[in-house]
Structures are given as C-alpha cells and as structure tokens.
Design an enzyme around this catalytic site. Structure first.
Site, PDB file in Angstrom:
ATOM      1  N   ASP A  62      42.833  36.776  41.984  1.00 11.35           N
ATOM      2  CA  ASP A  62      44.393  37.719  41.617  1.00 11.35           C
ATOM      3  C   ASP A  62      43.623  38.558  40.216  1.00 11.35           C
ATOM      4  OD1 ASP A  62      47.045  37.091  40.043  1.00 11.35           O
ATOM      5  OD2 ASP A  62      45.786  36.996  38.214  1.00 11.35           O
ATOM      6  N   LYS A 104      44.993  42.823  41.303  1.00 19.49           N
ATOM      7  CA  LYS A 104      44.987  43.866  40.118  1.00 19.49           C
ATOM      8  C   LYS A 104      45.166  45.045  39.845  1.00 19.49           C
ATOM      9  CE  LYS A 104      47.775  40.176  37.497  1.00 19.49           C
ATOM     10  NZ  LYS A 104      47.829  39.033  36.631  1.00 19.49           N
TER      11      LYS A 104
END
Length: 373
Positions: free
Chosen positions: A227, A231
């Site tokens: 995750d 980003k």
C-alpha cells in the site's frame, strides 16, 4: 442559473456510503449533483432515463435491487457516454479492470474522481495512457474528461494537489519522505515510542490494530508494504520519475518469511508472536541511539542516492517530526529547491472512510466547477 452535472458512483462500501452521505449534505446550491447510478459488485441502481435517483433510502433500495447486469466497464462506458449532462464517474473501488478503462471514459468526455490507487500505481503504460505527456506532471489527462485523484495518497490530506502545484510552478522537488499508511503509522507509534514505558510485543500491537479496525481484514495486506509502495509510486511519477510499477523498487515486508505461504489469517496471527524477537531487537537498537522506528517511504531526486525510491523501516531521533506522530496520522515532507532545508510538511488523518470520502468529494466539486452546464 443553477448548473447541473450527473454523477455515477461505483463502489458503495464504507467510503462509497460516506461519499453519498456527504454529497447529500452539500450546502452549496450553485451546482446540482444528479446521481444517476449507484453500483457495487453484485447490485446496481441505474436511471435509464438519466433522471436523478431518489437518495432518501438509497442503501435499502440498492440492497433490494436485482443482481446487476450489463454493468461491465465497457457497458458502463457506453451508458455514461449517452448522458445528456456532463457526467462524473466516482470510482470508490480498487478495481484493476475499471482502472484500465479510464482512458476510454476520458476520451468520451467522462470525468473521473477516485481514490483507486491501482489506476495510478500499476504499470507505467497505464499511467502514460491516462496523461497527455509523461513529462507533464501537472497531470492534464488525455481526452476531454478531467481526472482527479487526491484521495489516492493521504485520503483527505492535500498531498497530490501540493506536489502538482510545486512542479507546475517550476519548483524542483529534491526529496519526498513520508509516513503514508495510517495502519502502519498506528502500529509503529504504539510499538516504538519515546515515552520510555514498558516495551510491547509487535504481534500484540498488530492484533490491537486489527481489533480497532485499522488494518485490512487480512493484516498482511498492510504489513507487506505494498500500500505504501503504491502511494510512493504515484508521488514519484508526479515528481518526474518514470517508476515502472509499485514492485520495481525495494519494499520491506513486515511479514516473516516463514509465514508468507500461510493461507488462513487466523493461523498467521497465531504464529506471528513467534517472530516478535527480531522486531524487538530492531526496536531496542534504535532505543539505544535515542531513536524510534517508523515505516517510511522515501523518494530521492537529488542524485546523491543510487536508489531513488524505497519503502521500509527507518530510525528517527526525538527532534524529527516523524518521531512525535500520534495515532494513525500521516505526515509527508516535501524538500524542494525553493523551500530549502526546511521542508513543506503536511500532517493529519490520512486514513478512514470519512476523510477519504471528503477527498473524493472535493475532487468532484473541482470537476463540477469546470464541466457543469
């Protein structure tokens, strides 16, 4: 004269539900937002006439609707293309299939607001097909529609808009450093502190985070670091790096290697305490130096580092802003030529359905100002 737009919402889970509720609560009457579609994986409410759907009991109406049919990404594009008003697609999913059709939507004049990280952090080819130029990091999309994705990094925090403005105004981004996972922020803020209290086991903190709902149902989806990597991929591309994918640079996983092949979440959680010793050793070494551990993403464009992008555990002393972070807050530091040694820092709640929905809604409002008739 009141202007209007049509809004199609795909994804009606926690973020989608919060978005619909916030949209209903808008106080501005300068633009009318007509919701013409609400869909989740197996159900859909579709206005075939493009008249606004009644939203008073939308959740119950959606639950009572027939199983969705004809709502493949291609069929959705065909439906939205015929909208008599400018239309904004709100994609609250993490669907790869839907993300890959974004270029089609844009070419049809359909605008998009989304927190879907996969659309912007998958293969570089999709990124390049979305935007008019790999060098145009003010992010003008290809096609006639507008594309906003503030909530892909930092939920409701103004992270994407900030880095776009820095680049668009001619500033030079030298380094980006941040804690961009609310889950891992909480875990490390609890596990490695400056308080000097009795140390806690890493597995106990993960368990607590899971019980509080901070992690995914399978905590490994947070612990694998992907995750954060997604980003960082988005930010790196906006800063000017042609990052191939979220797996093309070093990403430290917090999942012990012997547990990587375990299928059941319960078995993984039961065995995780067996590996507390290694994490405690890492924490203790940092404490001896008067530092704390944080799970951080770094982007280095200075030319001083051979590795431009990396994700993993870092150590920080008490004077660093990252060391005093609380709860599940996110913090991102932008080091640029104009800001010099003192970075531009953005900090606040970077996770949660309400703030994520707020970020998406903010994008919808920006798009509507540009396209509403």
């Amino acid at each position: 004269m009141v202007r209007s737009v049509n809004v199609a919402i795909v994804g009606a889970g926690l973020v989608g539900s919060a978005f619909i509720n916030q949209l209903q609560s808008l106080r501005s009457h300068a633009i009318t937002y007509n919701v013409i579609l609400i869909a989740r994986s197996t159900k859909a409410l579709v206005s075939k006439s493009y008249a606004p759907l009644p939203l008073a009991n939308w959740s119950q109406d959606l639950a009572a609707s027939s199983p969705a049919s004809g709502l493949s990404p291609g069929d959705l594009a065909a439906y939205l293309e015929k909208s008599p008003l400018p239309v904004i697609l709100v994609d609250n999913t993490s669907s790869d299939a839907l993300a890959k059709v974004y270029p089609v939507f844009l070419s049809q004049g359909v605008s998009i607001a989304t927190p879907n990280k996969k659309a912007f952090s998958s293969e570089l080819g999709l990124w390049n097909s979305l935007f008019s130029s790999a060098a145009n990091f003010a992010a003008e999309p290809k096609g006639k529609g507008f594309l906003y994705h503030e909530a892909t990094v930092g939920a409701g925090l103004p992270v994407i808009s900030t880095i776009k403005d820095l680049v668009a105004t001619g500033d030079e981004v030298v380094k980006v450093e941040g804690i961009v996972s609310g889950t891992l922020s909480y875990i490390f803020n609890e596990f490695s502190t400056l308080s000097g209290g009795a140390p806690v086991n890493f597995s106990d903190v993960v368990n607590k985070a899971k019980e509080l709902g901070y992690t995914e149902p399978d905590p490994r989806e947070d612990l694998n670091g992907l995750d954060v990597a997604r980003k960082l991929t988005i930010l790196a591309r906006l800063a000017g790096l042609d990052v191939q994918s979220a797996t093309s640079f070093p990403v430290q996983s917090l999942i012990p290697r012997p547990l990587e092949e375990i299928e059941a979440v319960s078995e993984f959680m039961a065995k995780l305490p067996e590996y507390d010793g290694k994490m405690e050793e890492t924490r203790a070494k940092a404490a001896e130096e008067g530092k704390v551990l944080r799970f951080v993403g770094k982007i280095d464009l200075s030319g001083e580092s051979a590795q431009k992008v990396k994700v993993g555990i870092e150590k920080y002393d008490a004077a660093h802003p990252f060391a005093s972070l609380k709860g599940s807050d996110n913090v991102i530091a932008f080091y640029t030529k104009r800001y010099g040694k003192n970075p531009l820092i953005i900090q606040g709640a970077g996770a949660g359905s309400e703030v994520t929905a707020m970020g998406v809604l903010g994008d919808v409002l920006k798009i509507a100002e540009r396209v509403a008739k």
